[in-house]
Design a protein around this motif. Structure first.
Motif, PDB file in Angstrom:
ATOM      1  N   ASP A 138      -5.683  34.222  60.222  1.00  0.00           N
ATOM      2  CA  ASP A 138      -7.018  33.713  60.717  1.00  0.00           C
ATOM      3  C   ASP A 138      -7.869  33.356  59.717  1.00  0.00           C
ATOM      4  OD1 ASP A 138      -6.086  33.833  63.402  1.00  0.00           O
ATOM      5  OD2 ASP A 138      -6.984  35.350  63.909  1.00  0.00           O
ATOM      6  N   LEU A 139      -8.509  31.992  59.778  1.00  0.00           N
ATOM      7  CA  LEU A 139      -9.740  31.550  58.476  1.00  0.00           C
ATOM      8  C   LEU A 139     -10.891  31.321  59.173  1.00  0.00           C
ATOM      9  CD1 LEU A 139      -7.376  29.100  56.992  1.00  0.00           C
ATOM     10  CD2 LEU A 139      -7.840  31.285  56.234  1.00  0.00           C
ATOM     11  N   GLN A 140     -12.002  31.468  58.413  1.00  0.00           N
ATOM     12  CA  GLN A 140     -13.242  31.335  58.842  1.00  0.00           C
ATOM     13  C   GLN A 140     -14.164  30.371  57.840  1.00  0.00           C
ATOM     14  OE1 GLN A 140     -15.706  34.717  60.457  1.00  0.00           O
ATOM     15  NE2 GLN A 140     -17.084  34.141  58.701  1.00  0.00           N
ATOM     16  N   ILE A 141     -14.672  29.475  58.261  1.00  0.00           N
ATOM     17  CA  ILE A 141     -15.745  28.501  57.644  1.00  0.00           C
ATOM     18  C   ILE A 141     -16.921  28.291  58.159  1.00  0.00           C
ATOM     19  CG2 ILE A 141     -13.519  27.561  56.550  1.00  0.00           C
ATOM     20  CD1 ILE A 141     -14.447  25.115  58.555  1.00  0.00           C
ATOM     21  N   SER A 142     -18.075  27.962  57.495  1.00  0.00           N
ATOM     22  CA  SER A 142     -19.351  27.681  57.965  1.00  0.00           C
ATOM     23  C   SER A 142     -19.783  26.030  57.758  1.00  0.00           C
ATOM     24  CB  SER A 142     -20.451  28.413  57.584  1.00  0.00           C
ATOM     25  OG  SER A 142     -20.280  29.777  57.425  1.00  0.00           O
ATOM     26  N   ILE A 143     -20.295  25.479  58.976  1.00  0.00           N
ATOM     27  CA  ILE A 143     -20.577  24.047  58.581  1.00  0.00           C
ATOM     28  C   ILE A 143     -22.140  23.843  59.281  1.00  0.00           C
ATOM     29  CG2 ILE A 143     -19.615  23.830  61.135  1.00  0.00           C
ATOM     30  CD1 ILE A 143     -18.729  21.183  60.371  1.00  0.00           C
ATOM     31  N   ASP A 144     -22.647  23.035  58.434  1.00  0.00           N
ATOM     32  CA  ASP A 144     -24.167  22.700  58.550  1.00  0.00           C
ATOM     33  C   ASP A 144     -24.283  21.545  59.570  1.00  0.00           C
ATOM     34  OD1 ASP A 144     -24.922  24.680  56.939  1.00  0.00           O
ATOM     35  OD2 ASP A 144     -25.279  23.248  55.307  1.00  0.00           O
ATOM     36  N   ILE A 145     -25.464  21.385  60.598  1.00  0.00           N
ATOM     37  CA  ILE A 145     -25.428  20.350  61.390  1.00  0.00           C
ATOM     38  C   ILE A 145     -26.749  20.199  61.775  1.00  0.00           C
ATOM     39  CG2 ILE A 145     -23.227  20.668  62.695  1.00  0.00           C
ATOM     40  CD1 ILE A 145     -24.818  21.765  65.159  1.00  0.00           C
ATOM     41  N   THR A 146     -27.237  19.125  62.286  1.00  0.00           N
ATOM     42  CA  THR A 146     -28.580  18.719  62.604  1.00  0.00           C
ATOM     43  C   THR A 146     -28.763  19.053  64.017  1.00  0.00           C
ATOM     44  OG1 THR A 146     -27.962  16.463  63.110  1.00  0.00           O
ATOM     45  CG2 THR A 146     -28.449  16.632  60.915  1.00  0.00           C
ATOM     46  N   LEU A 147     -30.357  19.230  64.229  1.00  0.00           N
ATOM     47  CA  LEU A 147     -30.713  19.391  65.622  1.00  0.00           C
ATOM     48  C   LEU A 147     -30.231  18.288  66.433  1.00  0.00           C
ATOM     49  CD1 LEU A 147     -32.373  21.301  67.378  1.00  0.00           C
ATOM     50  CD2 LEU A 147     -34.229  19.765  67.143  1.00  0.00           C
ATOM     51  N   GLU A 148     -30.246  17.179  66.135  1.00  0.00           N
ATOM     52  CA  GLU A 148     -29.592  16.079  66.977  1.00  0.00           C
ATOM     53  C   GLU A 148     -28.130  16.325  67.325  1.00  0.00           C
ATOM     54  OE1 GLU A 148     -33.314  14.685  65.081  1.00  0.00           O
ATOM     55  OE2 GLU A 148     -31.427  15.655  64.285  1.00  0.00           O
TER      56      GLU A 148
END
Length: 386
Positions: A138-148
Motif C-alpha cells: 500500500d502507498l500513501q500520499i498527501s494532496i492540497d485542495i482549496t476550500l471551494e
C-alpha cells in the motif's frame, strides 16, 4: 558456542517494569521505522535483521509466561524451552497490524513480512517464503485542495512513484529462458536448523533468504528484483465535503505484487481561505455594513461559495450580529445534508463627519431626547457598535 543476544528490553527501549501497553507502543514505533518495505533498497537487509530482532523481543515481552521466564533466567530461560518459531506463537500481533494500517502499511503485507523473514507466528503456517503469492505494498500520499474544491468535489491528477512488476521477467526475477533452482544449502526448505545437544535453533536460510530456491540467472532488466520503479499519474476523484485529514482509498493503485496490487491512500489537506473560515460543515464570514443601513435596515452584498448574494439586515442591527444563510456551507461528505453560512456583520462608524452630517446627527440626537445628556449621540453610537 552460544550466540550472544542483546537484552530484549534494551532492543525495544522499554523499562523492565514497562506495562503491556508500553511494550506494544515501543514495538509499534520500531516496527514502523524498520519495516523492510519502507526503507530504501540498499538498507533493506539491515532493516530485515532489525525487524527480526525487535519482533522476537516483542513476542517474548508481550507474553506474560515467556516474559516471566526471561525476567528470571534471561535468554537461557527462553532458548531452553522454546524453539525459534515457537517464540512467536501466542504473541498478539493483530492489533499492531491494525494500528500500522493507519500509516499506510497494509495489514496483509505486514503479516507476510513475518513469513518472508522465516517466522511461523500464526501456527501451522509454513515459514518458507511465499514469493509467488504476495500482494503489492500500500502507498500513501498527501494532496492540497482549496476550500471551494472541498465544497464542490474535484478531480485531481497525482504523481505516484511506485514499483511495477518487471515486464521482461514478469516479476520472477529470472532471466527469460532460465528457471529457478533448489537452494543447495537448505534443500528447498527455506530455513536451516542448527543443533547443539538438546537444543535446536531454526532460522531463515541465509543463502536463499527463505525462498527455498535461487535464480539460475537474474533478469538483466531488473537485476533479479522482479520489479522496477516508475512514476505513475493517477486521476483521483475527491468527493464534496472532505476536510483536512480525510483519507481516500483508491483500490488497486498501490505497488504491484504477484498476487495483486496494493491500494493508494490519499490524505487530504484543505488550504486556508482568505475569505471564509470553516467549522465542521458550516462556513463563517465577516462583512461590513454602513451605519445608516444598520440603523434603517437594508441589503448588503455577501460573498458565498456560489457567488455573491444580497442579504437583508433589519433596522437596528447591532455590530457583531450573526445571520445564517441556510445550506450555503459545505455538503456533508456522507450525504447528510449541507451546512450553513454564518455572516457576522460589523457596523462601520464614520470617522470623519462633514459639518452637514454632524448637524443632522445632532438634530437626530435632540429629537431622540439625547442631545442634552452627558454622553453625546456620536459617543453612544461608537459605544453601541464597538
Amino acid at each position: 558456542m552460544a550466540l550472544s543476544k542483546r537484552d530484549y528490553y534494551e532492543i525495544l527501549g522499554a523499562k523492565k517494569n514497562a506495562s503491556l501497553d508500553e511494550v506494544k507502543k515501543a514495538y509499534r514505533e520500531l516496527a514502523l521505522r524498520y519495516h523492510p518495505d519502507r526503507v530504501p533498497h540498499e538498507q533493506k537487509k539491515e532493516a530485515e535483521e532489525k525487524f527480526k530482532e525487535i519482533s522476537e523481543a516483542y513476542a517474548v515481552l508481550s507474553d506474560s509466561q515467556k516474559r516471566a521466564l526471561y525476567d528470571q533466567y534471561g535468554h537461557a530461560g527462553i532458548d531452553q524451552r522454546y524453539a525459534q518459531e515457537d517464540i512467536f506463537k501466542g504473541a498478539d500481533f493483530s492489533s499492531i497490524f491494525r494500528d500500522l494500517g493507519d500509516f499506510g502499511v497494509g495489514g496483509d503485507l505486514f503479516e507476510s513480512i513475518f513469513s518472508d523473514l522465516g517466522f511461523d507466528i500464526f501456527g501451522g503456517r509454513s515459514s518458507r517464503r511465499s514469493a509467488g503469492r504476495r500482494r503489492g505494498r500500500d502507498l500513501q500520499i498527501s494532496i492540497d485542495i482549496t476550500l471551494e474544491e472541498a465544497a464542490k468535489g474535484a478531480e485531481k491528477t497525482v504523481t505516484v512513484p511506485r514499483y511495477e512488476l518487471c515486464s521482461t521477467c514478469q516479476g520472477s526475477g529470472a532471466k527469460p529462458g532460465t528457471k529457478k533452482i533448489t537452494c543447495p544449502q537448505c534443500k528447498g526448505a527455506g530455513r536451516t536448523v542448527a543443533s547443539s545437544g538438546f537444543f535446536q535453533l531454526a532460522q531463515t536460510c541465509s543463502r536463499c533468504g527463505g525462498e527455498g530456491s535461487m535464480l539460475q540467472a537474474p533478469c538483466t532488466d531488473c537485476r533479479g528484483e522482479g520489479r522496477k520503479r516508475i512514476v505513475h499519474k493517477i486521476k483521483v476523484k475527491i468527493p464534496a465535503g472532505v476536510d483536512t485529514g480525510s483519507n481516500l482509498r483508491v483500490r488497486g493503485e498501490g505497488e504491484a505484487g504477484t498476487s495483486g496490487r496494493g491500494d493508494l491512500y490519499v490524505i487530504i489537506e484543505v488550504q486556508p481561505n482568505s475569505v471564509f473560515t470553516r467549522e465542521g460543515n458550516d462556513i463563517i464570514i465577516e462583512i461590513s455594513a454602513s451605519l445608516s443601513k444598520a440603523i434603517l435596515g437594508g441589503e448588503v452584498e455577501v460573498p458565498t461559495l456560489d457567488g455573491n448574494v444580497e442579504m437583508k439586515i433589519p433596522a437596528g442591527t447591532q455590530s457583531g450580529k450573526i445571520f445564517r444563510l441556510r445550506e450555503k456551507g459545505i455538503p456533508d461528505v456522507h450525504g447528510r445534508g449541507v451546512g450553513d453560512q454564518l455572516v457576522k456583520v460589523n457596523v462601520e462608524i464614520p470617522k470623519n463627519l462633514t459639518a452637514e452630517a454632524r448637524k443632522l446627527i445632532e438634530e437626530f440626537a435632540r429629537l431622540s431626547g439625547e442631545g442634552t445628556g452627558k454622553e453625546s449621540f456620536g459617543e453612544k453610537i461608537r459605544r453601541t457598535f464597538s
